[in-house]
Structure formats: C-alpha cells, structure tokens
Design a protein around this motif. Structure first.
Motif, PDB file in Angstrom:
ATOM      1  N   ALA A 111     -12.888  93.822 -23.976  1.00 42.36           N
ATOM      2  CA  ALA A 111     -11.694  93.327 -23.293  1.00 42.36           C
ATOM      3  C   ALA A 111     -11.482  91.846 -23.597  1.00 42.36           C
ATOM      4  N   ARG A 112     -12.553  91.091 -23.631  1.00 40.44           N
ATOM      5  CA  ARG A 112     -12.441  89.664 -23.957  1.00 40.44           C
ATOM      6  C   ARG A 112     -11.950  89.460 -25.377  1.00 40.44           C
ATOM      7  N   LEU A 113     -12.392  90.317 -26.285  1.00 39.49           N
ATOM      8  CA  LEU A 113     -11.901  90.236 -27.662  1.00 39.49           C
ATOM      9  C   LEU A 113     -10.395  90.479 -27.707  1.00 39.49           C
ATOM     10  N   ALA A 114      -9.939  91.467 -26.971  1.00 39.46           N
ATOM     11  CA  ALA A 114      -8.506  91.780 -26.942  1.00 39.46           C
ATOM     12  C   ALA A 114      -7.710  90.620 -26.356  1.00 39.46           C
ATOM     13  N   ILE A 115      -8.180  90.082 -25.236  1.00 41.67           N
ATOM     14  CA  ILE A 115      -7.468  88.982 -24.580  1.00 41.67           C
ATOM     15  C   ILE A 115      -7.445  87.746 -25.477  1.00 41.67           C
ATOM     16  N   GLY A 116      -8.598  87.454 -26.096  1.00 37.89           N
ATOM     17  CA  GLY A 116      -8.651  86.302 -26.993  1.00 37.89           C
ATOM     18  C   GLY A 116      -7.756  86.454 -28.209  1.00 37.89           C
ATOM     19  N   SER A 117      -7.599  87.679 -28.699  1.00 39.88           N
ATOM     20  CA  SER A 117      -6.745  87.916 -29.874  1.00 39.88           C
ATOM     21  C   SER A 117      -5.272  87.721 -29.559  1.00 39.88           C
ATOM     22  N   GLY A 118      -4.908  87.896 -28.287  1.00 39.08           N
ATOM     23  CA  GLY A 118      -3.499  87.797 -27.918  1.00 39.08           C
ATOM     24  C   GLY A 118      -2.921  86.407 -28.065  1.00 39.08           C
ATOM     25  N   ASN A 119      -3.735  85.400 -27.750  1.00 37.15           N
ATOM     26  CA  ASN A 119      -3.279  84.015 -27.864  1.00 37.15           C
ATOM     27  C   ASN A 119      -1.995  83.800 -27.054  1.00 37.15           C
ATOM     28  N   VAL A 120      -1.087  82.959 -27.545  1.00 33.27           N
ATOM     29  CA  VAL A 120       0.104  82.579 -26.785  1.00 33.27           C
ATOM     30  C   VAL A 120       1.180  83.664 -26.819  1.00 33.27           C
ATOM     31  N   TRP A 121       1.497  84.164 -28.007  1.00 27.21           N
ATOM     32  CA  TRP A 121       2.609  85.105 -28.159  1.00 27.21           C
ATOM     33  C   TRP A 121       2.168  86.524 -28.487  1.00 27.21           C
ATOM     34  N   GLY A 122       0.892  86.760 -28.697  1.00 25.93           N
ATOM     35  CA  GLY A 122       0.406  88.106 -28.926  1.00 25.93           C
ATOM     36  C   GLY A 122       0.523  88.554 -30.379  1.00 25.93           C
ATOM     37  N   LEU A 123      -0.096  89.680 -30.682  1.00 26.93           N
ATOM     38  CA  LEU A 123      -0.057  90.238 -32.036  1.00 26.93           C
ATOM     39  C   LEU A 123       1.245  90.986 -32.314  1.00 26.93           C
ATOM     40  N   GLY A 124       2.011  91.255 -31.257  1.00 30.51           N
ATOM     41  CA  GLY A 124       3.237  92.023 -31.401  1.00 30.51           C
ATOM     42  C   GLY A 124       3.106  93.378 -30.745  1.00 30.51           C
ATOM     43  N   PHE A 125       4.211  93.889 -30.206  1.00 34.90           N
ATOM     44  CA  PHE A 125       4.177  95.164 -29.508  1.00 34.90           C
ATOM     45  C   PHE A 125       3.748  96.284 -30.458  1.00 34.90           C
ATOM     46  N   GLY A 126       2.755  97.059 -30.019  1.00 40.21           N
ATOM     47  CA  GLY A 126       2.249  98.160 -30.827  1.00 40.21           C
ATOM     48  C   GLY A 126       1.188  97.766 -31.829  1.00 40.21           C
ATOM     49  N   GLN A 127       0.824  96.477 -31.874  1.00 38.68           N
ATOM     50  CA  GLN A 127      -0.086  95.987 -32.908  1.00 38.68           C
ATOM     51  C   GLN A 127      -1.523  95.775 -32.417  1.00 38.68           C
ATOM     52  N   SER A 128      -1.850  96.274 -31.249  1.00 40.17           N
ATOM     53  CA  SER A 128      -3.213  96.108 -30.728  1.00 40.17           C
ATOM     54  C   SER A 128      -4.235  96.748 -31.661  1.00 40.17           C
ATOM     55  N   ARG A 129      -5.355  96.063 -31.835  1.00 38.42           N
ATOM     56  CA  ARG A 129      -6.456  96.629 -32.618  1.00 38.42           C
ATOM     57  C   ARG A 129      -7.498  97.274 -31.712  1.00 38.42           C
ATOM     58  N   GLN A 130      -7.639  96.742 -30.506  1.00 36.48           N
ATOM     59  CA  GLN A 130      -8.668  97.247 -29.598  1.00 36.48           C
ATOM     60  C   GLN A 130      -8.349  98.642 -29.061  1.00 36.48           C
ATOM     61  N   LYS A 131      -7.099  99.060 -29.099  1.00 35.38           N
ATOM     62  CA  LYS A 131      -6.756 100.385 -28.594  1.00 35.38           C
ATOM     63  C   LYS A 131      -7.229 101.495 -29.528  1.00 35.38           C
ATOM     64  N   TYR A 132      -7.680 101.139 -30.721  1.00 34.45           N
ATOM     65  CA  TYR A 132      -8.184 102.142 -31.668  1.00 34.45           C
ATOM     66  C   TYR A 132      -9.621 102.524 -31.325  1.00 34.45           C
ATOM     67  N   LEU A 133      -9.773 102.965 -30.070  1.00 33.15           N
ATOM     68  CA  LEU A 133     -11.025 103.510 -29.539  1.00 33.15           C
ATOM     69  C   LEU A 133     -12.165 102.503 -29.486  1.00 33.15           C
ATOM     70  N   TYR A 134     -11.825 101.211 -29.553  1.00 30.68           N
ATOM     71  CA  TYR A 134     -12.851 100.188 -29.353  1.00 30.68           C
ATOM     72  C   TYR A 134     -12.998  99.869 -27.861  1.00 30.68           C
ATOM     73  N   LEU A 135     -11.867  99.785 -27.178  1.00 28.12           N
ATOM     74  CA  LEU A 135     -11.871  99.427 -25.759  1.00 28.12           C
ATOM     75  C   LEU A 135     -11.664 100.680 -24.913  1.00 28.12           C
ATOM     76  N   PRO A 136     -12.610 101.021 -24.036  1.00 27.97           N
ATOM     77  CA  PRO A 136     -12.459 102.221 -23.185  1.00 27.97           C
ATOM     78  C   PRO A 136     -11.362 102.046 -22.135  1.00 27.97           C
ATOM     79  N   GLN A 137     -10.779 103.155 -21.720  1.00 27.08           N
ATOM     80  CA  GLN A 137      -9.799 103.191 -20.637  1.00 27.08           C
ATOM     81  C   GLN A 137      -8.619 102.245 -20.871  1.00 27.08           C
TER      82      GLN A 137
END
Length: 373
Positions: free
Chosen positions: A238-264
């Motif tokens: 979760a911290r990796l995901a939050i840190g990757s977002g930064n100020v404006w984020g990676l963009g809608f639909g562009q999450s990397r952690q949702k590819y079964l890295y981050l549970p729930q």
C-alpha cells in the motif's frame, strides 16, 4: 398534543447538499472500483466488471433507500428502534448458520443469490437508531452511573460481543466510538466516559491478542519491515502504491499495484489505488467532500428539533468520518490495519445501501430543523 410538530416545516427544504455528497461519493466509488477491480475480477470470474456491476446494483437499491428514508419522518424510526435492532442481531447471528459465507477466514456474510449481504452493516445503523431512542428516553438519568452508564455499558458489551465472534476488529472499533460520541452528546459525565474508554482500551488489546493474525498485524504496524512477505505485506504494498501516486497520480486506470500485488484492492486498500492513479491533489478533493458532509451532519444535529434527531444525526456523521479515518490511517500505517472499508467508495453493496439510507435520514432531520446555514 398537536400533530403539527410531526409535520415537516413547509418553509424548510432541507440540506440537499447531504444527498448530493452521498450520491457524488458513491459515483466516485463506482468510477474507482471500475479501475481498481478489473484485474482481480478477471482473475476470479474471467471477466473484468463483476465487482462494478454488483456495486452498480447496490447503488440503485441504495438510491431507492435514500429517497425513501428522506421522505419518512425520522421520528417514525423511534418506534421501530427495538424491532430493527433485533432483526439486525438475528441477521448477525445467522452468518453462523449453514448459509453463512466465510471469506479470508472471517464468517460475516449471508449469500442471497449472486449477492452477499453483510449483517454488521445493518447493525451499525440499527445501533445508532436504537441508541438514540434509548438515550432520549433516559434523559438526565444518563448522568447516573447505575441507572444510565451501567445499562449503556451492557448494551455496548452485547454489540461488541456480536461483532467479536465475527472476527471484525474494524466494525467493533467503529461501533464503540459511535456509542461513546452519542453518550457524550447525550450529557454523560466526563469521568464516566474516561472509565469507559480505559475499559475499552483493555478490551481492544485483549481482542487483538485472541487471534494470531490480528496480533501479527499489530506487530507489523509497530515494525512494517519485520515480515515483509507476511503480516507486513499489505501495508508495504500500500505504501508503494501511495508513494507512486505523487501529486497528480499515474493516471486513471494506470495503477501497477492492482495487478495482484496489493490484496483487497477493491475494498480495504482502495484508498492506495486512488492515490496511485489520481494523485494527492485529486484525492484530497474527495476527502474534502467527506469532511463537508460530516460537518453538515453535525450542523444538522445541532439544529435538530429534538434530542432524538440530534443523537441520530451525530451518530451518522460520526460513523462516516470515523470509518473514513480508520481506513485511511490503517492503509497509511498510522494505526494497525483493521479491514474496514471507506464509506461510499469501497466495494461492498451492504455498506453502500445502508450508508445511502443513512444519508436520507440525515436529510429528513434537516427538513424539520431550524434554518440551516
């Protein structure tokens, strides 16, 4: 006694912003779920939008509940307080029958066709209504330790026990805090509240120690790097995901952690995906909507025409803002993870339907209140 006091005042339209916030947050939730759940949905069902479709159905049902609750005089709920709580308790106990469903080691759901119903969500709103009616009836007796505090403590113990047997730490914490706030608003003595809080902390720690997975989560909170692949895995991802977002984020639909890295990702951890894709600026705007809605809820409570309405409004507003706080604090590592969803945003049909209905009750109270700001 004149019946006019039970009729909404014609010159008060009610605080529509409460309804707009609830509906707006729910729509934002659908948008976030449409992105966050695609991978896990495909992994489990072979198609991308199962979670989104079920949440959309819950949104429709919840919107009907919102409209209905906004039209029903909130004082009507007083006579239904006890039956509603009994129904909720029976539903909570029913999860231990054969048709109860266990997910992740926790038995909290009842299967109804293609949908799962979580009775603890119904228990939250029924607890608020019952507690408001009970405290209203007690009146000034709530300052008496024997007549007010002890019976209330017994009620809280029963509620906590019902949820403890479901292994639901998050809901236990939320209901405890809601009860404490409503007790405080009703005029309880400060020293009684302090004693109650002390007992609650002891019970909370005992609850953590009774299950190894909860204790492991608590220890991973104290030292997130202690077991990166075990108890500390979710918080570190979760911290990796939050840190990757930064100020404006990676963009809608562009999450990397949702590819079964981050549970729930569609429930407990959806906040991390929101930050990763939308960034801190956009997520803060969403949080401001929550804050605005909660402040409006407390304003409605302050202007409510009677003690019962005041207590219900306080309970609902406290429920929304505290549950949000618990989820975000847990996923950011500020408190131990509890597995509780974000109101309106996280996937969960039972939660969404009950929350939208609660927003309708808030609006009805505002319709009969003194002139709003």
């Amino acid at each position: 006694m004149s019946l006019n006091q039970y009729r909404p005042r014609a010159n008060v339209r009610g605080d529509v912003s409460v309804l707009l916030c609830a509906l707006g947050l729910s729509l934002i939730g659908l948008l976030v779920i449409s992105s966050a759940s695609v991978v896990v949905s495909y992994e489990q069902f072979g198609t991308n939008n199962v979670f989104l479709a079920k949440q959309a159905v819950a949104f429709i049902i919840g919107s009907v509940g919102l409209i209905g609750a906004s039209l029903i005089d909130y004082r009507t709920w007083k006579q239904w307080a006890t039956p509603l709580l009994v129904i909720a308790i029976l539903a909570v106990l029913a999860v231990h029958l054969p048709f109860g469903i266990s997910i992740g080691g926790a038995r909290r759901w009842i299967e109804i066709g293609p949908f799962l119903f979580q009775p603890s969500e119904l228990l939250k709103i029924s607890f608020i209504i019952f507690t408001a009616a009970w405290l209203d009836k007690k009146g000034s007796q709530i300052t008496n330790f024997r007549e007010g505090v002890i019976p209330f403590g017994i009620l809280m113990f029963v509620m906590i026990f019902l949820i403890i047997i479901q292994k639901d730490l998050g809901t236990t914490l939320v209901i405890t805090v809601i009860g404490a706030i409503m007790l405080f608003v009703s005029g309880a003595r400060t020293r009684h509240l302090v004693v109650g809080c002390a007992i609650g902390i002891v019970l909370f720690y005992g609850f953590i120690r009774t299950e190894s997975f909860r204790y492991d989560r608590f220890m991973s909170f104290l030292n997130p790097n202690m077991d990166i692949q075990g108890a500390g895995y979710q918080i570190n991802q979760a911290r990796l995901a939050i840190g990757s977002g930064n100020v404006w984020g990676l963009g809608f639909g562009q999450s990397r952690q949702k590819y079964l890295y981050l549970p729930q990702v569609q429930t407990d951890a959806i906040f991390a995906i929101m930050v990763e894709e939308l960034g801190f600026v956009r997520v803060i705007l969403v949080l401001l909507i929550f804050l605005y809605m909660s402040v409006k809820g407390f304003i409605i409570a302050r202007r409510a025409p009677d003690r019962f309405g005041k207590l219900i409004a306080c309970g609902i507003a406290s429920w929304i803002i505290f549950q949000l706080f618990v989820n975000i604090s847990g996923i950011m590592g500020l408190i131990p993870l509890t597995g509780i969803p974000i109101p309106f945003i996280s996937y969960g049909g039972s939660s969404l339907v009950v929350l939208l209905s609660g927003a309708g009750i808030l609006y009805n109270i505002s319709r009969q209140s003194k002139a709003l700001l």
